[in-house]
Design a protein around this motif. Structure first.
Motif, PDB file in Angstrom:
ATOM      1  N   LEU A 270       0.834  -1.210   0.000  1.00 59.78           N
ATOM      2  CA  LEU A 270       0.000   0.000   0.000  1.00 59.78           C
ATOM      3  C   LEU A 270       0.866   1.257   0.000  1.00 59.78           C
ATOM      4  O   LEU A 270       2.063   1.207   0.264  1.00 59.78           O
ATOM      5  CB  LEU A 270      -0.908  -0.004   1.232  1.00 59.78           C
ATOM      6  N   THR A 271       0.231   2.361  -0.268  1.00 57.42           N
ATOM      7  CA  THR A 271       0.874   3.670  -0.203  1.00 57.42           C
ATOM      8  C   THR A 271       1.611   3.830   1.132  1.00 57.42           C
ATOM      9  O   THR A 271       1.050   3.542   2.186  1.00 57.42           O
ATOM     10  CB  THR A 271      -0.192   4.774  -0.329  1.00 57.42           C
ATOM     11  N   GLY A 272       2.862   4.258   1.065  1.00 59.74           N
ATOM     12  CA  GLY A 272       3.643   4.474   2.286  1.00 59.74           C
ATOM     13  C   GLY A 272       4.653   3.383   2.580  1.00 59.74           C
ATOM     14  O   GLY A 272       5.563   3.584   3.379  1.00 59.74           O
ATOM     15  N   THR A 273       4.502   2.227   1.932  1.00 60.27           N
ATOM     16  CA  THR A 273       5.406   1.097   2.165  1.00 60.27           C
ATOM     17  C   THR A 273       6.837   1.433   1.732  1.00 60.27           C
ATOM     18  O   THR A 273       7.036   2.044   0.689  1.00 60.27           O
ATOM     19  CB  THR A 273       4.910  -0.135   1.374  1.00 60.27           C
ATOM     20  N   ALA A 274       7.815   1.041   2.544  1.00 61.26           N
ATOM     21  CA  ALA A 274       9.224   1.262   2.209  1.00 61.26           C
ATOM     22  C   ALA A 274       9.802   0.024   1.537  1.00 61.26           C
ATOM     23  O   ALA A 274       9.635  -1.090   2.039  1.00 61.26           O
ATOM     24  CB  ALA A 274      10.028   1.590   3.468  1.00 61.26           C
ATOM     25  N   LEU A 275      10.475   0.231   0.401  1.00 60.96           N
ATOM     26  CA  LEU A 275      10.979  -0.888  -0.401  1.00 60.96           C
ATOM     27  C   LEU A 275      12.431  -0.693  -0.827  1.00 60.96           C
ATOM     28  O   LEU A 275      12.890   0.447  -0.979  1.00 60.96           O
ATOM     29  CB  LEU A 275      10.155  -1.011  -1.700  1.00 60.96           C
ATOM     30  N   THR A 276      13.109  -1.819  -1.062  1.00 67.49           N
ATOM     31  CA  THR A 276      14.341  -1.821  -1.853  1.00 67.49           C
ATOM     32  C   THR A 276      14.032  -2.569  -3.142  1.00 67.49           C
ATOM     33  O   THR A 276      13.502  -3.684  -3.098  1.00 67.49           O
ATOM     34  CB  THR A 276      15.491  -2.518  -1.110  1.00 67.49           C
TER      35      THR A 276
END
Lengths: 460, 460
Positions: free
Chosen positions: B75-81
């Protein structure tokens, strides 16, 4: 041709070796303040400082000057506008002199002037803080302060860091980091009826707010005043001081230490490049190991050593410490200096401190006993920077807060940073004044702050 | 080859037109936060923002991805590499896309996230000040704030100005400029027993201290927080705001206005050069006259008009003002805007104000009625900068202080600056937040301060 110039421009021109420019500038007009004035009745010499450069311009005037009698009586501190012929003097101590053709009095100064041409004690100069930047030492200190501030801004902005002005008035006391000043419009302590409707105090750190911005901009830094109401009169404590607090997202303790090392080296080099005269002065009159020490730092790779290993070194030391050593203790300056001066012989990061002596927001290591913190220790000073990886795991952070008695109330926003797309992040705090002391060799924090605030001391 | 990159670097590379670099960078790794995520079951698109650039990177992922099912639910806001192949897309809206080969979850975000992909009101966003820098508007505002701060430092430092940190805690109230906050460690108003041994308050201006430094360095500036305990809830007042206060020696009002004009133009140009995406955004969504207005300022010579002439214009105006006009009055925003918008059609310095409506330190003109003050008025805003030549004549200054009820006690150090080599000097004050509002088109001061402080409001 007559050109308005500053003393700095004249030095730059005279030292550039370019004769073309000096051919064009025959006559220059300067404005500044008399540092010394002496004459033998027919010829006189004024050392004029205009604030743009550490060194003075030498003015030569003779009895040909219409107002020679007046000029010969101008005392230290007098403000003048001076016109004269620029003559290069490559054989002399100063690279040029101004053969004066006109002197206009801008502001007189009589012999009650508290700043005479002699060595004044730093204690005395603190009492005339409004005049002391006119002395050699404080002129050098406060120019370096300014240049070092610019070095910090350039270092971070060049890498895309966003500068955040963390709030000065706050309802949090961040890390429970000692005593705080109350900000109020009342005299009865009725904070519910106060300006903000609750107790307000001066910030001790902008870190928590910086973390919020790091979760939006990745790399940010604060650079602003912070406060402690500690009633301690030492040479390293002030009630008001400036802190630099960078915060970097998607980063761990190693990244944090890389950043600290880069910053320290960049800033030292920047000051050496931009304040060569001032640094020469400090090395000659304040601390004659200064330049060697700073050059050594520039050329060192900063060692990284676990706290536990440091304790082993201290326990094995033949040196006798005032404070006994044991695992779990907070190190004193004597220990810190021993480690960097005797063991490492250079800057060293101590890492992985016992969690009980560190703040609630530091990330717990896998051993459950230590946190991912780093303190940078440097020779002659001890701790210069303190940093850590931050605890990004919500449940671990909440447990830790409970353990340490930090209330969640008022910090829900800080916990939100872990609830909504939190990530690995780290940061550090650099006490700006401590850094200035380190770079200049000055020994008292009161002497690197324009108008210092300490207990019972609120002049100017 | 796999390279760690920021979104800014990818945009710079993709827009540079250089194919050489892109040939070398086949695969890139990004880290950031999901702004939007949509998919049709076999192919998905994520807009990823990493905080380094205003625009997002477009990620394309397909059901070939091992964790496609998980990724499609982020969802919006998720932190990813994220790792993927960089593909230039010169025909598309965005200049490149990343064809994703790997997605690692750094920090989850559920649908309780208060910052959803829709337009939120500024009022609502103020309540989530810790998250609002992640929104488009506030991301742009706070990057411009940072860049504008750097513009100010560069402008002054490039000309050799010395940056002075004026004290925040002070015993003076500078110009009697309204209500001040008390700084205390007590709850009984017994200031003699208080931390500093006397009443202390938060500074309203660093000018007086800056003057002391100008008498040593010639050209100086402050840039730091100042405070007002005014209980007013308007869109232009905050209790804590940053001020820039330059002070120049051997300078008069004309020099002062030259400096103001140069600074304003330099800073506007700097922000336009360094934040083109953000400025485009403000012009499109906040104020569609913004870029025209700023470009007009860049290309205008700032008019200089005596207050008395301005009053004549106002008296002759056919426009009806809410506040009646007469010589001697302090102008209101309606008058200021009329003068620059209708009469001058551009920025205008009003000069030579009646002495009774100005501060004690401003230099009395030869007419005995007016002072050498200047206010810079700009279209759409009104007053942006206030400056003056300072009274350097000791006796005139002392008379003026008596007239205005300013006590000499506690200001002897300030008078010393006139006793000991005083000279013509001038300076000004720029409200940093007002300048940010001017440059961005934002209408509420609460929306240009990271964590604003106003009456009854002390969040975060």
């Amino acid at each position: 041709m007559l050109t308005f110039m500053t003393v700095r421009e004249l030095y730059e021109m005279a030292c550039s070796g370019s004769t073309m420019e000096t051919d064009q500038i025959e006559y220059a007009q300067l404005q500044g303040w008399v540092r010394t004035n002496r004459n033998n009745g027919s010829i006189g010499f004024i050392e004029l400082n205009d604030g743009t450069y550490f060194r003075n311009a030498q003015l030569v005037y003779s009895s040909d000057l219409a107002n020679f009698q007046d000029v010969s009586k101008y005392l230290t501190g007098t403000a003048l506008t001076v016109t004269g012929k620029v003559v290069l003097t490559p054989q002399a101590k100063q690279p040029f002199e101004l053969q004066v053709t006109e002197v206009i009095l801008e502001g007189a100064c009589d012999n009650s002037y508290p700043l005479q041409k002699k060595r004044h004690s730093f204690e005395y100069l603190r009492e005339i803080g409004h005049l002391r930047p006119r002395s050699n030492t404080f002129n050098a200190v406060f120019r370096v302060r300014s240049v070092l501030a610019m070095a910090i801004h350039e270092f971070f902005q060049d890498q895309g860091f966003v500068y955040v002005n963390a709030p000065i008035i706050t309802g949090n006391d961040a890390e429970g980091a000692g005593e705080v000043f109350t900000v109020t419009t009342r005299e009865d302590g009725n904070y519910e009826e106060d300006f903000f409707g609750k107790k307000a105090n001066l910030t001790v750190s902008g870190q928590l707010q910086a973390e919020a911005f790091a979760m939006a901009f990745r790399d940010v830094y604060t650079f602003g005043p912070t406060f402690r109401a500690e009633n301690s009169n030492t040479t390293t404590h002030a009630s008001e001081f400036w802190m630099v607090e960078p915060e970097i997202a998607f980063a761990d303790l190693e990244d944090d230490m890389d950043l600290i090392e880069d910053m320290i080296k960049y800033c030292i080099q920047y000051v050496m490049d931009n304040c060569p005269e001032e640094m020469k002065f400090f090395n000659q009159f304040i601390d004659n190991t200064l330049l060697d020490r700073l050059n050594h730092v520039l050329n060192s790779e900063f060692v990284r050593m676990p706290y536990t290993e440091a304790i082993d070194h201290l326990l094995k030391a033949t040196k006798k410490f005032e404070n006994p050593v044991s695992w779990g203790m907070d190190l004193n300056t004597e220990h810190e200096r021993y480690l960097c001066e005797e063991i490492v012989k250079g800057p060293v990061f101590l890492i992985d401190y016992p969690k009980d002596i560190k703040a609630f927001y530091m990330r717990i290591n896998a051993d459950g006993k230590t946190v991912a913190a780093c303190d940078l220790l440097v020779p002659a000073v001890g701790e210069l920077v303190g940093g850590s990886q931050r605890e990004e795991r919500l449940d671990v952070l909440q447990n830790r807060m409970k353990e340490m008695g930090v209330h969640e109330e008022g910090l829900q926003w800080y916990l939100d940073l872990r609830r909504y797309g939190g990530c690995q992040h780290a940061g550090f705090g650099l006490g700006f004044e401590r850094f200035i002391m380190y770079v200049t060799g000055m020994q008292n924090i009161r002497d690197v702050i324009p108008f210092a605030r300490t207990p019972k001391n609120l002049l100017f």
